[in-house]
Scaffold this active site. Structure first.
Site, PDB file in Angstrom:
ATOM      1  CE  LYS A  90      47.718  33.703  30.848  1.00 17.42           C
ATOM      2  NZ  LYS A  90      48.143  32.753  32.020  1.00 17.42           N
TER       3      LYS A  90
ATOM      4  CE  LYS B 115      38.229  36.103  37.712  1.00 14.14           C
ATOM      5  NZ  LYS B 115      38.831  34.551  37.920  1.00 14.14           N
TER       6      LYS B 115
ATOM      7  CE  LYS C  21      46.802  36.416  40.918  1.00 15.79           C
ATOM      8  NZ  LYS C  21      46.448  35.053  41.704  1.00 15.79           N
TER       9      LYS C  21
END
Ligand code: AMP
Length: 321
Positions: free
Chosen positions: A111, A192, A195
């Site tokens: 990140k 995947k 969200k």
């Protein structure tokens, strides 16, 4: 006989998806039998990346209602920030963690690479996660590969704390969860369903039937349309394989289906039927916010009761109070 305690936290970092339902909420509901389950909404973890206060508040409210709508009504449901011991123990554990070990966390490295400067909490959040685990004296933590390193950190911190200050924490074991559904993004089946994914490939649990239909209709299949085109082959046909797996996980069957059009219709029908009772229950619960608030207030009360002695033991061990 002691009852197994289970703990699982979901971060309100977006809208819950069909992947969350099949891979997490459904197994969490099934695990309620014969276990003492604590299921939390980790709103503090959601603050590790910037988001508007109203967006966070709405996501927590929606997720709180969805957990109940998904049948987790025989568990202790709570919102992490309503149980102060999480942040308090997090700080004590930061005092035994080192910057070196936190800098080695793969998720942080990934990140941090995306942006020039990130929040300090993104660096320390695995320590807060260790506090989440250790506060409940969790013995086994079943996690997928992406969280394995974080649970190993929780183990290391528990061992180091106990070694330095005395035996306060139960040292958790990392266990492999039973193979669950893994739902891929409809528009990009190599990823995947998440969200935080682009809307087109993600079925949100509150998507109405026409939105589900549109997203499934646009799902990636492939250009091979001959006999035998509808078959499982994760490498050569990831999109079709994903649709077949969603169909089965939602109780449908591909028997007799030979075209992508028929497959997509069957997937739409199965997903809509799977979501319909959940959405109906969600609407009922949304009309009674006082009930939802009372469930979470009682959950937080029970969590405080369970976690405060563990926090107090840790504080006393380091010399506070
Ligand atoms: P996340 O949304 O990544 O924070 O994950 C929360 C929980 O949902 C974890 O238990 C994940 O394993 C599960 N989950 C998330 N996305 C998927 C997916 N696409 N397929 C299956 N399980 C998922």
């Amino acid at each position: 006989m002691t009852t197994t305690r289970r703990l699982s936290l979901l971060t309100p970092s977006g809208r819950l998806t069909l992947g969350n339902l099949l891979g997490a909420l459904r197994p969490m509901a099934a695990a309620q039998d014969g276990a003492d389950c604590f299921y939390g909404i980790s709103d503090l973890h959601a603050l590790t990346t910037p988001r508007a206060p109203d967006t966070l508040r709405a996501a927590v409210r929606e997720q709180a209602t969805l957990l109940l709508a998904a049948g987790l009504d025989r568990s202790t449901l709570f919102v992490q920030s309503q149980v102060p011991a999480h942040a308090q123990l997090g700080y004590l554990l930061e005092c035994v963690a080192t910057t070196g070990e936190l800098g080695r966390m793969i998720q942080f490295k990934e990140k941090a690479r995306q942006g020039a400067s990130v929040r300090a909490s993104l660096f320390t959040y695995p320590v807060l996660m260790a506090a989440d685990i250790l506060l409940y004296r969790t013995e086994q933590v079943p996690v997928g590969d992406d969280q394995r390193q974080h649970v190993e950190l929780a183990r290391d911190l528990a061992l180091r704390f106990n070694g330095t200050y005395g035996p306060v924490f139960t040292v958790p074991e990392v266990t492999v969860p039973p193979a669950g559904a893994r739902v891929m993004d409809l528009a990009d089946p190599a990823r995947k369903m998440s969200k935080s994914g682009a809307d087109a490939g993600v079925i949100a649990l509150l998507d109405p039937p026409d939105v589900v239909r549109r997203k499934v209709a646009r799902a990636v299949t492939d250009s091979d349309t001959g006999a035998g085109a509808v078959r499982r082959d994760r490498d050569a046909k990831p999109g079709v394989t994903n649709l077949l797996e969603i169909l089965e996980a939602c109780g449908g069957s591909a028997d007799g289906i030979t075209t992508y059009g028929a497959l997509k219709k069957a997937v739409t029908d199965a997903v809509v039927a799977e979501l319909e009772p959940l959405q109906q229950r969600y609407a009922e619960l949304s009309a009674d916010p006082a009930h939802v608030a009372a469930v979470y207030a009682e959950g937080a009360r029970r969590c405080r009761e369970v976690t405060e002695p563990v926090l107090a033991a840790a504080q006393a061990a380091v010399g506070l109070g």
